[in-house]
Design a protein around this motif. Structure first.
Motif, short mmCIF file in Angstrom:
data_model
loop_
_atom_site.label_atom_id
_atom_site.label_comp_id
_atom_site.label_asym_id
_atom_site.label_seq_id
_atom_site.Cartn_x
_atom_site.Cartn_y
_atom_site.Cartn_z
N VAL A 260 0.84 -1.21 0.00
CA VAL A 260 0.00 0.00 0.00
C VAL A 260 0.87 1.25 0.00
O VAL A 260 0.60 2.23 -0.71
N MET A 261 1.94 1.24 0.81
CA MET A 261 2.84 2.41 0.87
C MET A 261 3.54 2.63 -0.46
O MET A 261 3.65 3.77 -0.94
N MET A 262 4.03 1.56 -1.07
CA MET A 262 4.71 1.70 -2.35
C MET A 262 3.74 2.17 -3.42
O MET A 262 4.10 2.96 -4.31
N PHE A 263 2.51 1.69 -3.36
CA PHE A 263 1.47 2.12 -4.29
C PHE A 263 1.21 3.62 -4.17
O PHE A 263 1.10 4.33 -5.18
N SER A 264 1.13 4.12 -2.95
CA SER A 264 0.88 5.54 -2.75
C SER A 264 2.07 6.38 -3.22
O SER A 264 1.89 7.49 -3.74
N LEU A 265 3.29 5.85 -3.06
CA LEU A 265 4.46 6.57 -3.57
C LEU A 265 4.42 6.68 -5.09
O LEU A 265 4.78 7.70 -5.67
N GLY A 266 3.99 5.60 -5.75
CA GLY A 266 3.88 5.64 -7.20
C GLY A 266 2.87 6.65 -7.68
O GLY A 266 3.02 7.24 -8.76
N LEU A 267 1.82 6.88 -6.88
CA LEU A 267 0.81 7.88 -7.24
C LEU A 267 1.27 9.31 -6.95
O LEU A 267 0.57 10.26 -7.31
N GLY A 268 2.42 9.45 -6.29
CA GLY A 268 2.90 10.78 -5.91
C GLY A 268 2.35 11.27 -4.60
O GLY A 268 2.51 12.45 -4.26
N LEU A 269 1.71 10.39 -3.81
CA LEU A 269 1.12 10.77 -2.51
C LEU A 269 2.15 10.51 -1.41
O LEU A 269 1.98 9.63 -0.57
N THR A 270 3.22 11.29 -1.41
CA THR A 270 4.34 11.03 -0.51
C THR A 270 3.95 11.22 0.94
O THR A 270 4.28 10.40 1.80
#
Length: 532
Positions: A260-270
């Motif tokens: 989930v964390m890596m997914f959010s990083l890919g979306l730019g939601l740092t």
């Protein structure tokens, strides 16, 4: 002492956040520059690491009581914590390698602490998987040498290939597919180590590195991170559904949340990613500590043999229930604030397949979390007795401290660092997520997997450890072939061995000539050749 330093770190973090300042400190040692970065992100993460570490060390005095090498264990734990802090404050390649390699070495020693076959093999799998990332970091630093700077925070201005190396490196540390096999294997370590490794240290090192590198892809996103995170979360959720070992189920839930964390990083939601990392660390450390209490008290680790924990250990069972609800994303607990923000934001970005996988993963999280509560707490095993049913050990203080973190940590982080920047969304997306949580709670009561082959496939992570093991044999066999047929073969015969043999032949010839009675005649015949 660790708790006091953590309180100082969170005060400094709030000050830096309010002032919007970043401090770069540079030190020289042996003609090498060591650069550190002090900002609100690093200081708040140091607070989290030291808070959990202080409670884990108190908990270790209960769980590891009677161990012969208790002092050695504590020193290794301190070295592990120090390596993580070095990684957090790092700002250049040299400081990054000190923390990164320190984590690898100390985690290897901690996992093989029990010194049996399973601990030894698990620690070897862990260190070899992480060495892939270490090699990629070294390659990246070698390429960055030509840019005359090792400051990896400005990596996007150097090269796309270096950025790709760092991404794959973070995959190895955070156990993203296809490097996921080492994370459940690390459960051979003592439970205090597992609670620290799976909450705020080793597995979050890759996520933290990507957070530091996030300005490179924060605006446009990164498709590789999105796909890897969604697939890892979905894959680990399915594997946890068929697992019966209590610690491995919790480990696979960690893997799911890392996705989930890596997914959010890919979306730019740092910032959302860091929020979820912060909240997840609090309730996951608590969940591992409670599982250690249950295993230590009942003497079993298989959930099929557990039952009636709520009557034997009421305080511990209550905390397990609250931690599991926070993991599901139950309203107004820590997981609710962070996890829902990520999933709802992904739905707004209209990414159909990755968002669908994340929704299924959310459902699976509720399924295996409620399965823990159903098997361990609600059912009863009349053949099981509790060895320590008084609940008066030293572990009550750490459990109570982290309990309030699991309940209120998400709210305080949201109030302190997010504020009005990203309000919690509502409407249809919120209703759908809450419906998935409710459906996941009810499914274990109605669905029972009877197929042995399916259960065997799920519990073995779809045979991922065997597949990656056989794949890793290819470069190992190639290295062995190069060693025996290369370094010990034709390279040896055409190089050092040939020089050595010719030297022996030449020295023996010279010795014969110098001792021969006809040496004057021989040297006289060779003299014209020397003059030419």
């Amino acid at each position: 002492m660790l708790l006091t330093i953590s309180m100082m770190a969170i005060c400094l973090s709030f000050s830096l956040f309010m002032l919007d300042e970043v401090y770069l400190l540079k030190m020289s040692f042996l003609h090498l520059d060591y650069q550190m970065c002090l900002d609100w992100l690093g200081m708040s993460f140091i607070f989290l690491v030291l808070l959990i570490s202080s409670q884990v060390m108190i908990y270790s005095s209960y769980y590891m009581e009677g161990e012969i090498f208790m002092g050695r264990f504590m020193y290794m734990l301190l070295g592990f914590i120090l390596s993580m802090i070095l990684l957090i404050i790092s700002s250049d390649g040299l400081s990054l390698m000190l923390g990164w390699d320190g984590l690898g070495i100390t985690s290897y020693l901690l996992i093989m602490f029990y010194s049996n076959y399973m601990s030894s093999s698990s620690s070897m799998v862990t260190v070899l998987s992480n060495r892939v990332g270490d090699v990629l970091i070294l390659w990246s630093l070698g390429l960055m040498f030509y840019s005359k700077s090792w400051d990896y925070m400005y990596l996007s201005y150097f090269s796309l290939s270096i950025m790709l190396f760092f991404i794959v490196c973070s995959f190895t540390k955070s156990a993203q597919l296809p490097f996921s096999a080492w994370l459940p294997a690390a459960m051979a370590a003592p439970t205090p180590v597992s609670s620290l490794v799976h909450s705020s240290t080793l597995v979050t090192a890759g996520i933290y590195l990507m957070i530091r590198l996030s300005p490179s892809f924060e605006g446009s996103g990164c498709l590789l991170l999105i796909l890897a995170g969604a697939m890892t979360s979905f894959f680990s959720g399915l594997a946890a559904f068929g697992e019966n070992d209590l610690k491995r189920v919790i480990a696979l839930s960690t893997l799911s949340q890392l996705g989930v964390m890596m997914f959010s990083l890919g979306l730019g939601l740092t910032l959302f990613c860091y929020f979820h990392l912060f909240a997840h660390a609090l309730f996951k450390a608590l969940l591992f500590m409670c599982s250690g209490v249950v295993i230590h008290s009942l003497g079993v680790q298989d959930m099929r043999r557990m039952g009636g924990v709520s009557s034997m250990l009421p305080f511990t069972s209550h905390i397990i229930l609250v931690s599991s609800l926070s993991l599901m994303g139950f309203p107004f607990l820590s997981g609710f604030f962070s996890k829902d923000l990520i999933i709802e934001s992904s739905e707004e970005l209209s990414m159909l397949i990755p968002s669908g996988l994340m929704l299924i993963s959310c459902l699976l999280t509720s399924v295996y979390s409620s399965r823990i509560a159903l098997v361990c707490l609600c059912s009863y095993n009349y053949n099981l007795t509790c060895l320590y049913s008084d609940e008066e050990g030293d572990y009550l203080g750490p459990l109570f401290t982290l309990y309030w973190g699991a309940v209120m940590g998400g709210y305080f982080f949201y109030w302190g660092f997010l504020g009005d920047m990203s309000p919690i969304l509502g409407g249809f997306a919120k209703i759908m997520l809450l419906s998935l949580v409710g459906l996941g709670v009810m499914l274990p009561y109605f669905i029972k997997l009877r197929s042995f082959n399916l259960m065997h496939c799920l519990s073995n992570m779809f045979f991922l450890p065997f597949i990656t093991g056989y794949i890793s044999l290819i470069p190992l066999r190639a290295g062995e072939l190069l060693l025996y047929d290369g370094d010990h073969g034709w390279v040896e015969e055409m190089g050092p061995s040939m020089i050595y043999n010719n030297s022996l032949w030449g020295s023996s010839l010279f010795s014969f000539l110098s001792s021969s009675p006809y040496k004057v005649l021989i040297l006289g015949s060779l003299l014209p050749l020397l003059l030419i």
